[in-house]
Design a protein around this motif. Structure first.
Motif, short mmCIF file in Angstrom:
data_model
loop_
_atom_site.label_atom_id
_atom_site.label_comp_id
_atom_site.label_asym_id
_atom_site.label_seq_id
_atom_site.Cartn_x
_atom_site.Cartn_y
_atom_site.Cartn_z
N MET A 266 -4.09 7.32 6.57
CA MET A 266 -3.86 5.98 6.02
C MET A 266 -2.35 5.64 6.26
O MET A 266 -1.92 4.51 6.64
CB MET A 266 -4.13 5.79 4.48
N GLU A 267 -1.45 6.70 6.08
CA GLU A 267 0.03 6.57 6.14
C GLU A 267 0.30 6.01 7.62
O GLU A 267 1.11 4.98 8.13
CB GLU A 267 0.65 7.64 5.70
N ARG A 268 -0.28 6.82 8.62
CA ARG A 268 -0.24 6.42 9.99
C ARG A 268 -0.51 4.91 10.13
O ARG A 268 0.08 4.22 11.07
CB ARG A 268 -0.96 7.23 10.70
N MET A 269 -1.70 4.70 9.67
CA MET A 269 -2.13 2.86 9.75
C MET A 269 -0.90 2.16 9.41
O MET A 269 -0.52 1.04 9.86
CB MET A 269 -3.43 2.75 9.26
N LEU B 134 0.76 -1.29 0.39
CA LEU B 134 0.20 -0.07 -0.06
C LEU B 134 1.00 1.23 0.04
O LEU B 134 0.32 2.37 -0.37
CB LEU B 134 -1.00 0.02 1.23
N ARG B 135 2.10 1.17 0.38
CA ARG B 135 2.90 2.31 0.42
C ARG B 135 3.22 3.09 -0.80
O ARG B 135 3.12 4.43 -1.16
CB ARG B 135 4.43 2.09 1.04
N THR B 136 3.54 2.35 -2.10
CA THR B 136 3.71 2.98 -3.21
C THR B 136 2.41 3.67 -3.70
O THR B 136 2.68 4.97 -4.04
CB THR B 136 3.92 1.79 -4.31
N PRO B 137 1.31 3.08 -3.85
CA PRO B 137 0.15 3.83 -4.48
C PRO B 137 -0.12 5.10 -3.48
O PRO B 137 -0.60 6.08 -3.78
CB PRO B 137 -1.19 2.92 -4.36
N LEU B 138 -0.03 5.00 -1.91
CA LEU B 138 -0.35 5.93 -1.20
C LEU B 138 0.60 7.00 -1.40
O LEU B 138 0.54 8.24 -1.28
CB LEU B 138 -0.28 5.68 0.21
N HIS B 139 1.96 6.76 -1.72
CA HIS B 139 3.07 7.91 -1.86
C HIS B 139 2.82 8.58 -2.97
O HIS B 139 2.74 9.86 -3.11
CB HIS B 139 4.37 7.21 -2.12
N ALA B 140 2.20 8.09 -4.29
CA ALA B 140 1.59 8.53 -5.38
C ALA B 140 0.53 9.66 -5.18
O ALA B 140 0.51 10.79 -5.67
CB ALA B 140 1.28 7.58 -6.29
N ILE B 141 -0.49 9.20 -4.41
CA ILE B 141 -1.74 9.87 -3.85
C ILE B 141 -1.02 11.10 -3.17
O ILE B 141 -1.36 12.37 -3.42
CB ILE B 141 -2.44 9.18 -3.19
N GLN B 142 -0.14 10.99 -2.31
CA GLN B 142 0.70 12.09 -1.62
C GLN B 142 1.16 13.22 -2.25
O GLN B 142 1.01 14.44 -2.12
CB GLN B 142 1.57 11.74 -0.42
N LEU B 143 1.92 12.64 -3.39
CA LEU B 143 2.59 13.54 -4.11
C LEU B 143 1.61 14.38 -5.18
O LEU B 143 1.91 15.62 -5.18
CB LEU B 143 3.50 12.81 -5.24
#
Length: 505
Positions: A333-336, A295-304
């Motif tokens: 979500m990142e915190r979770m 989940l970290r990869t797509p989440l990082h893209a959303i944050q950017l």
């Protein structure tokens, strides 16, 4: 002795006249007078109680040993029958006297009773009775009495001790057996029931009959080496069903032989629980690992992308509000995800790793409070510090600890109440406390408050229930501890103690 004289016979070694001779019948041949002392000495020297009774069960001779044994004076026997002199023994002795008068020699008969009435202490005796004849007619019975009370009491005590031992073994394990070189000599009913058979069917059989093939080598090796530590093996019931066993064996004396006593526990339920827990842990760790990393990869893209939209400045008010909501959700979500990864690391590595460096804890507190004040502008956050607050800790981990505790305090307290954070430096370490004025934590929830995936009844659904678990793991990794105080009027306060230097520094 029987004679025709009307006066009592006094044997030389007797302290008093003991018998009366019979007053009836013709004169019988008698021993020479000079032989009487020798005969008397022989009768007294045996140490056994000796007596002669006539056909009417009257005493005609009693030696000193029997007088001492019975505790009755010699005069108590003069002309008296067994029933009169020994009322407590007569019921069991009379049938034996009748058999002896009929011509039967009785040796080693065991009887119990008292010489006096029923009020005396019961004693145990070994008797020998020999019929005596005078010419062709039966003249009476010679009686030999040995006090067997001590031996019988020892046997009774031994049986009681064995019974207590068996009961002790029965309650301390699920069954036991005695075997010699693998051949079962004795087994408890409980073990036979556990294996689906009877003790009679097990005795004489090989122990290996009740051990599954995959465990026979283990059991044989333990027998050969005389292992006296518990070990596990798979048993096999009579119906072929397998069950998990724990065995503990010792060498014991059985009769004149040294045999092996094996205590058995059925651990099938425990093994099933352990296997189920292991499968659940494996599945959870695999799932958390996949979720945490993938989940970290797509989440990082959303944050950017969200950051780029916010910096562009071309959004209207409604769009800016929506983008802000997305940014807040991604941070949550990142915190979770971080919490899931920390949980996985703590479970797999036995704790959360830390990298200590030297810094001032009050400076870290200022930054964390400032961040929360920005994200919660309507809340009052009070911070108080005193003492020396410089130490060696993992700065990012303690920031995470403060973030979790303060977020928990803000979440579980009313909007119009303050949250207080206090740091107090002492010589041996630092006290950190975070207090809110929310409703007290129910007593039944406090025992599991720091367990993973445990969420109180007041939880609002935001989070995984890992925040306080991770706080405790961070405190433990620094050699510290955490506790909670909660009550009416007090609110809820989490107190963390940290040594001034983390372990390994």
């Amino acid at each position: 002795m029987v004679g025709s004289r009307a006066r009592p016979v006094t044997l030389p070694i007797m302290a008093q006249p003991v018998l009366h001779r019979s007053h009836a019948g013709s004169q019988a041949p008698s021993l020479a007078e000079e032989a009487l002392p020798c005969l008397g000495a022989l009768l007294q020297s045996t140490g056994l109680g000796l007596a002669f009774l006539d056909r009417d069960s009257r005493f005609h001779f009693v030696n000193t040993a029997l007088i001492t044994l019975s505790g009755l004076p010699g005069t108590s026997y003069e002309g008296r029958t067994v029933a009169e002199a020994w009322p407590g023994l007569a019921p069991v002795l009379m049938p034996l006297l009748q058999r002896a008068l009929a011509g039967e020699s009785i040796q080693g008969a065991q009887v119990s009773g008292t010489f006096g009435g029923t009020a005396g202490i019961c004693r145990h005796f070994r008797l020998c009775l020999f019929p005596s004849s005078q010419g062709t007619s039966r003249s009476g019975v010679s009686l030999m009495v040995e006090d067997d009370t001590a031996r019988v009491n020892r046997e009774v005590a031994l049986r009681e001790s064995e019974e207590r031992l068996r009961n002790l073994v029965a309650v301390s394990c699920d069954g036991f057996c005695l075997h010699e070189n693998g051949i079962i000599l004795e087994t408890s009913p409980a073990l036979a029931h556990l294996l689906g058979t009877t003790p009679e069917d097990m005795v004489g059989q090989s122990l290996m009959r009740w051990i599954a093939p995959e465990s026979r080598e283990t059991v044989q090796r333990a027998m050969t080496r005389r292992v006296e530590a518990p070990y596990e093996a798979t048993g096999m019931r009579a119906d072929g069903k397998r069950l998990f066993l724990e065995l503990l064996a010792r060498q014991v004396e059985h009769g004149s032989r040294s045999v092996r006593m094996a205590a058995v526990w059925d651990i099938s339920a425990r093994k099933a629980t352990e296997e189920a827990a292991a499968r659940a842990d494996t599945f959870r760790e695999q799932l958390l690992g996949v979720v945490g990393h993938d989940l970290r990869t797509p989440l990082h893209a959303i944050q950017l992308s969200v950051g780029a939209l916010q910096r562009g400045g071309e959004l209207n008010e409604n769009q800016a509000r929506q983008v802000t909501h997305v940014a807040t959700a991604t941070r949550r979500m990142e915190r979770m995800i971080h919490e899931l990864l920390d949980y996985t690391r703590a479970r797999l590595a036995g704790g959360i790793p830390v990298r200590p460096t030297s810094f001032a804890l009050d400076k870290l507190l200022e930054r964390v409070v400032e961040q929360f004040q920005v994200s919660h502008p309507t809340r009052l956050i009070v911070s108080k510090t005193e003492g020396d607050l410089v130490g060696t800790w993992d700065e990012s981990r303690l920031g995470q600890l403060l973030d979790n505790l303060m977020g928990n305090a803000l979440q579980h307290s009313p909007e119009d109440t303050p949250v207080e954070v206090r740091l107090e430096g002492k010589a041996e370490g630092i006290n950190l406390s975070v207090r809110n004025e929310g409703a007290p934590v129910p007593l039944e929830e406090r025992a599991t408050l720091f367990e993973p995936f445990k969420r109180g009844k007041r939880a609002n659904g935001d989070g995984l229930g890992l925040g306080l678990y991770i706080v405790r793991q961070i405190a433990s990794a620094h050699g510290g501890r955490i506790s909670v105080e909660s009550g009416t009027g007090l609110g809820t306060r989490f107190v963390v103690w940290l040594p001034r230097h983390a372990p390994g520094c």
